[in-house]
Design a protein around this motif. Structure first.
Motif, short mmCIF file in Angstrom:
data_model
loop_
_atom_site.label_atom_id
_atom_site.label_comp_id
_atom_site.label_asym_id
_atom_site.label_seq_id
_atom_site.Cartn_x
_atom_site.Cartn_y
_atom_site.Cartn_z
N ASP A 93 38.00 10.29 2.85
CA ASP A 93 37.49 9.49 1.73
C ASP A 93 38.40 8.32 1.39
OD1 ASP A 93 35.28 11.14 1.55
OD2 ASP A 93 36.10 12.31 -0.13
N THR A 94 39.72 8.52 1.57
CA THR A 94 40.68 7.46 1.24
C THR A 94 41.06 6.61 2.45
OG1 THR A 94 42.56 8.94 1.56
CG2 THR A 94 41.66 8.80 -0.66
N HIS A 95 40.46 6.93 3.59
CA HIS A 95 40.69 6.17 4.83
C HIS A 95 42.16 6.16 5.24
CE1 HIS A 95 36.55 4.86 4.44
NE2 HIS A 95 36.82 4.46 3.21
N SER A 96 42.83 7.29 5.05
CA SER A 96 44.23 7.40 5.43
C SER A 96 44.34 7.94 6.85
CB SER A 96 44.96 8.33 4.46
OG SER A 96 46.29 8.53 4.88
N GLU A 97 44.53 7.04 7.81
CA GLU A 97 44.53 7.43 9.22
C GLU A 97 45.60 8.46 9.55
OE1 GLU A 97 44.06 4.58 12.34
OE2 GLU A 97 43.08 3.17 10.96
N LYS A 98 46.80 8.29 9.04
CA LYS A 98 47.87 9.24 9.34
C LYS A 98 47.55 10.63 8.78
CE LYS A 98 51.64 6.00 9.87
NZ LYS A 98 52.97 5.60 9.44
N SER A 99 47.01 10.67 7.58
CA SER A 99 46.65 11.95 6.98
C SER A 99 45.47 12.58 7.73
CB SER A 99 46.31 11.80 5.50
OG SER A 99 47.46 11.45 4.77
N ILE A 100 44.52 11.76 8.13
CA ILE A 100 43.38 12.28 8.89
C ILE A 100 43.88 12.93 10.17
CG2 ILE A 100 41.34 11.63 10.25
CD1 ILE A 100 40.84 9.44 8.11
N GLU A 101 44.76 12.25 10.86
CA GLU A 101 45.29 12.79 12.12
C GLU A 101 46.06 14.09 11.87
OE1 GLU A 101 48.33 11.57 15.73
OE2 GLU A 101 47.63 10.02 14.36
N MET A 102 46.91 14.10 10.86
CA MET A 102 47.73 15.28 10.57
C MET A 102 46.85 16.47 10.18
SD MET A 102 50.63 15.84 7.65
CE MET A 102 49.45 15.65 6.33
N TYR A 103 45.91 16.27 9.26
CA TYR A 103 45.07 17.38 8.81
C TYR A 103 44.09 17.81 9.90
CZ TYR A 103 47.03 17.13 4.16
OH TYR A 103 47.90 17.17 3.10
N SER A 104 43.66 16.90 10.73
CA SER A 104 42.78 17.27 11.85
C SER A 104 43.50 18.18 12.82
CB SER A 104 42.29 16.03 12.60
OG SER A 104 41.43 15.26 11.80
N LEU A 105 44.72 17.82 13.16
CA LEU A 105 45.51 18.66 14.06
C LEU A 105 45.79 20.02 13.44
CD1 LEU A 105 48.08 16.03 15.41
CD2 LEU A 105 46.23 17.13 16.69
N ALA A 106 46.13 20.02 12.18
CA ALA A 106 46.42 21.29 11.49
C ALA A 106 45.17 22.16 11.44
CB ALA A 106 46.93 21.01 10.08
N LEU A 107 44.03 21.56 11.14
CA LEU A 107 42.79 22.33 11.06
C LEU A 107 42.41 22.91 12.41
CD1 LEU A 107 40.61 23.28 9.14
CD2 LEU A 107 39.37 21.16 9.59
N ARG A 108 42.57 22.13 13.47
CA ARG A 108 42.28 22.65 14.81
C ARG A 108 43.16 23.85 15.13
NH1 ARG A 108 42.72 17.02 16.78
NH2 ARG A 108 40.70 16.12 16.34
N ALA A 109 44.44 23.74 14.82
CA ALA A 109 45.37 24.84 15.10
C ALA A 109 45.00 26.08 14.28
CB ALA A 109 46.80 24.40 14.80
N LEU A 110 44.66 25.88 13.03
CA LEU A 110 44.29 27.01 12.18
C LEU A 110 43.01 27.69 12.65
CD1 LEU A 110 45.13 25.44 8.72
CD2 LEU A 110 46.27 27.43 9.75
N VAL A 111 42.05 26.91 13.10
CA VAL A 111 40.79 27.48 13.60
C VAL A 111 41.05 28.28 14.88
CG1 VAL A 111 38.53 26.89 14.58
CG2 VAL A 111 39.31 25.81 12.47
N LYS A 112 41.92 27.77 15.74
CA LYS A 112 42.29 28.52 16.95
C LYS A 112 42.98 29.83 16.58
CE LYS A 112 42.80 24.79 20.29
NZ LYS A 112 43.73 24.09 21.18
N LEU A 113 43.88 29.77 15.62
CA LEU A 113 44.57 30.97 15.16
C LEU A 113 43.58 31.97 14.60
CD1 LEU A 113 47.17 32.54 14.60
CD2 LEU A 113 47.37 31.26 12.45
N ARG A 114 42.62 31.50 13.82
CA ARG A 114 41.60 32.37 13.23
C ARG A 114 40.79 33.05 14.32
NH1 ARG A 114 38.66 35.60 10.92
NH2 ARG A 114 37.68 35.29 8.91
#
Length: 57
Positions: free
Chosen positions: A25-46
């Motif tokens: 929503d805030t168009h923060s590319e660095k945050s998008i990249e960081m949270y996307s990577l974190a979410l992918r890792a968490l989903v794999k862990l789940r």
């Protein structure tokens, strides 16, 4: 994956997803990249936690 609580992991996944939506929503590319990577890792862990439960149970 002993010691990993599914409910706590689900809460972290949900929180990370919310943070990713905020970053989008805030168009923060660095945050998008960081949270996307974190979410992918968490989903794999789940998925690993679920797979282990199925083999143990």
């Amino acid at each position: 994956m002993n010691g990993i609580d599914k409910n706590t992991l689900d809460e972290v996944v949900a929180k990370t997803f919310k943070e990713l939506r905020t970053a989008i929503d805030t168009h923060s590319e660095k945050s998008i990249e960081m949270y996307s990577l974190a979410l992918r890792a968490l989903v794999k862990l789940r998925a690993q936690v679920i797979a282990e439960e199925r083999t143990d149970g």
